[in-house]
Design a protein around this motif. Structure first.
Motif, PDB file in Angstrom:
ATOM      1  N   TYR A  74       7.715   7.160   2.647  1.00 57.34           N
ATOM      2  CA  TYR A  74       6.259   7.106   2.588  1.00 57.34           C
ATOM      3  C   TYR A  74       5.581   7.650   3.848  1.00 57.34           C
ATOM      4  O   TYR A  74       4.359   7.674   3.933  1.00 57.34           O
ATOM      5  N   ILE A  75       6.360   8.078   4.819  1.00 55.89           N
ATOM      6  CA  ILE A  75       5.789   8.639   6.037  1.00 55.89           C
ATOM      7  C   ILE A  75       6.096  10.129   6.084  1.00 55.89           C
ATOM      8  O   ILE A  75       7.246  10.542   5.950  1.00 55.89           O
ATOM      9  N   THR A  76       5.038  10.899   6.251  1.00 59.62           N
ATOM     10  CA  THR A  76       5.142  12.352   6.294  1.00 59.62           C
ATOM     11  C   THR A  76       4.601  12.845   7.638  1.00 59.62           C
ATOM     12  O   THR A  76       3.920  12.094   8.344  1.00 59.62           O
ATOM     13  N   PRO A  77       4.871  14.098   7.977  1.00 62.04           N
ATOM     14  CA  PRO A  77       4.278  14.626   9.210  1.00 62.04           C
ATOM     15  C   PRO A  77       2.749  14.501   9.223  1.00 62.04           C
ATOM     16  O   PRO A  77       2.159  14.269  10.269  1.00 62.04           O
ATOM     17  N   ALA A  78       2.125  14.620   8.072  1.00 59.23           N
ATOM     18  CA  ALA A  78       0.656  14.555   7.996  1.00 59.23           C
ATOM     19  C   ALA A  78       0.104  13.158   8.260  1.00 59.23           C
ATOM     20  O   ALA A  78      -1.001  13.017   8.769  1.00 59.23           O
ATOM     21  N   ASN A  79       0.860  12.103   7.927  1.00 57.45           N
ATOM     22  CA  ASN A  79       0.326  10.740   8.096  1.00 57.45           C
ATOM     23  C   ASN A  79       1.050   9.934   9.179  1.00 57.45           C
ATOM     24  O   ASN A  79       0.730   8.773   9.389  1.00 57.45           O
ATOM     25  N   TYR A  80       1.997  10.543   9.854  1.00 56.52           N
ATOM     26  CA  TYR A  80       2.834   9.817  10.805  1.00 56.52           C
ATOM     27  C   TYR A  80       2.042   9.129  11.915  1.00 56.52           C
ATOM     28  O   TYR A  80       2.175   7.923  12.141  1.00 56.52           O
ATOM     29  N   ALA A  81       1.214   9.860  12.624  1.00 57.14           N
ATOM     30  CA  ALA A  81       0.474   9.273  13.756  1.00 57.14           C
ATOM     31  C   ALA A  81      -0.455   8.163  13.285  1.00 57.14           C
ATOM     32  O   ALA A  81      -0.511   7.094  13.904  1.00 57.14           O
ATOM     33  N   ASP A  82      -1.164   8.387  12.187  1.00 59.16           N
ATOM     34  CA  ASP A  82      -2.079   7.360  11.664  1.00 59.16           C
ATOM     35  C   ASP A  82      -1.311   6.129  11.191  1.00 59.16           C
ATOM     36  O   ASP A  82      -1.742   5.002  11.415  1.00 59.16           O
ATOM     37  N   THR A  83      -0.175   6.349  10.550  1.00 60.13           N
ATOM     38  CA  THR A  83       0.630   5.227  10.075  1.00 60.13           C
ATOM     39  C   THR A  83       1.175   4.430  11.252  1.00 60.13           C
ATOM     40  O   THR A  83       1.113   3.199  11.257  1.00 60.13           O
ATOM     41  N   LEU A  84       1.680   5.109  12.253  1.00 55.27           N
ATOM     42  CA  LEU A  84       2.202   4.426  13.437  1.00 55.27           C
ATOM     43  C   LEU A  84       1.092   3.633  14.123  1.00 55.27           C
ATOM     44  O   LEU A  84       1.304   2.509  14.571  1.00 55.27           O
ATOM     45  N   SER A  85      -0.099   4.189  14.159  1.00 55.86           N
ATOM     46  CA  SER A  85      -1.251   3.501  14.745  1.00 55.86           C
ATOM     47  C   SER A  85      -1.547   2.198  14.007  1.00 55.86           C
ATOM     48  O   SER A  85      -1.752   1.149  14.625  1.00 55.86           O
ATOM     49  N   GLU A  86      -1.548   2.247  12.691  1.00 56.87           N
ATOM     50  CA  GLU A  86      -1.806   1.039  11.903  1.00 56.87           C
ATOM     51  C   GLU A  86      -0.660   0.035  12.027  1.00 56.87           C
ATOM     52  O   GLU A  86      -0.891  -1.171  12.063  1.00 56.87           O
ATOM     53  N   LEU A  87       0.561   0.530  12.079  1.00 57.09           N
ATOM     54  CA  LEU A  87       1.711  -0.362  12.221  1.00 57.09           C
ATOM     55  C   LEU A  87       1.665  -1.125  13.540  1.00 57.09           C
ATOM     56  O   LEU A  87       2.015  -2.304  13.590  1.00 57.09           O
ATOM     57  N   VAL A  88       1.218  -0.456  14.602  1.00 59.65           N
ATOM     58  CA  VAL A  88       1.093  -1.131  15.900  1.00 59.65           C
ATOM     59  C   VAL A  88       0.072  -2.251  15.803  1.00 59.65           C
ATOM     60  O   VAL A  88       0.322  -3.377  16.252  1.00 59.65           O
ATOM     61  N   ALA A  89      -1.074  -1.964  15.207  1.00 63.45           N
ATOM     62  CA  ALA A  89      -2.118  -2.984  15.067  1.00 63.45           C
ATOM     63  C   ALA A  89      -1.625  -4.144  14.203  1.00 63.45           C
ATOM     64  O   ALA A  89      -1.840  -5.319  14.540  1.00 63.45           O
ATOM     65  N   LEU A  90      -0.938  -3.830  13.109  1.00 61.24           N
ATOM     66  CA  LEU A  90      -0.403  -4.885  12.245  1.00 61.24           C
ATOM     67  C   LEU A  90       0.658  -5.704  12.963  1.00 61.24           C
ATOM     68  O   LEU A  90       0.718  -6.929  12.812  1.00 61.24           O
ATOM     69  N   PHE A  91       1.497  -5.041  13.735  1.00 62.82           N
ATOM     70  CA  PHE A  91       2.542  -5.752  14.472  1.00 62.82           C
ATOM     71  C   PHE A  91       1.931  -6.838  15.351  1.00 62.82           C
ATOM     72  O   PHE A  91       2.358  -7.989  15.321  1.00 62.82           O
ATOM     73  N   TYR A  92       0.934  -6.477  16.152  1.00 65.00           N
ATOM     74  CA  TYR A  92       0.336  -7.458  17.066  1.00 65.00           C
ATOM     75  C   TYR A  92      -0.427  -8.545  16.300  1.00 65.00           C
ATOM     76  O   TYR A  92      -0.401  -9.710  16.695  1.00 65.00           O
ATOM     77  N   ALA A  93      -1.068  -8.190  15.206  1.00 59.67           N
ATOM     78  CA  ALA A  93      -1.767  -9.196  14.399  1.00 59.67           C
ATOM     79  C   ALA A  93      -0.766 -10.178  13.795  1.00 59.67           C
ATOM     80  O   ALA A  93      -0.963 -11.395  13.859  1.00 59.67           O
ATOM     81  N   PHE A  94       0.318  -9.651  13.216  1.00 57.82           N
ATOM     82  CA  PHE A  94       1.342 -10.531  12.646  1.00 57.82           C
ATOM     83  C   PHE A  94       1.977 -11.387  13.734  1.00 57.82           C
ATOM     84  O   PHE A  94       2.235 -12.570  13.532  1.00 57.82           O
TER      85      PHE A  94
END
Length: 152
Positions: A74-94
């Protein structure tokens, strides 16, 4: 010291090196971060720390997240940076929500399992999961270990 930097003792240089290391980990999957992506990710991390009231003294979350998620369908070159950005935010929230009852590695593993499984790459779905769903494998492992102990 500005408001954002007070939440992290990780230097900007160390964070930049960590993000560059992410490129070495993920380039085989065709995933790389530009300098602009790296700056945006650094800002997103600082915002996530501030928003969750967390303080971080060590780095490595980007590296761990990139490594865990880089081979996702589900991660492509086009969405990688945005996905990683959201994952970081979710990580700290969780991490705040579970009150540090899981290690970073356990949390990332649970996030990755749900992202690639039920969420099918949907970050909104991942953000809306219950803490029970997030912690389920850990609880099942403990229950199995307790059951095995009872059998002896």
């Amino acid at each position: 010291m500005n408001e954002l930097s007070m939440f992290s003792a990780v230097s900007a240089r160390a964070l930049q090196a960590e993000l560059a290391d992410c490129n070495r980990l993920t380039e085989a999957q065709g995933l790389t971060l530009t300098e602009g992506d790296m700056r945006a990710l650094s800002r997103r991390r600082e915002e996530a720390l501030r928003d969750t009231g967390r303080v971080e003294f060590t780095g490595g979350i980007f590296r761990k997240l990139a490594y865990a998620f880089c081979d996702s369908a589900y991660i492509t070159p086009a969405n990688y940076a945005d996905t990683l950005s959201e994952l970081v935010a979710l990580f700290y929230a969780f991490k705040s929500d579970i009150e540090d009852e899981m290690t970073d590695d356990e949390l990332i593993e649970a996030m990755q399992r749900i992202f690639d499984g039920r969420a099918q790459g949907d970050l909104i779905y991942l953000a809306d999961i219950t803490l029970g769903d997030l912690c389920r494998p850990q609880r099942e492992e403990i229950a199995c270990a307790d059951q095995e102990d009872d059998e002896w």
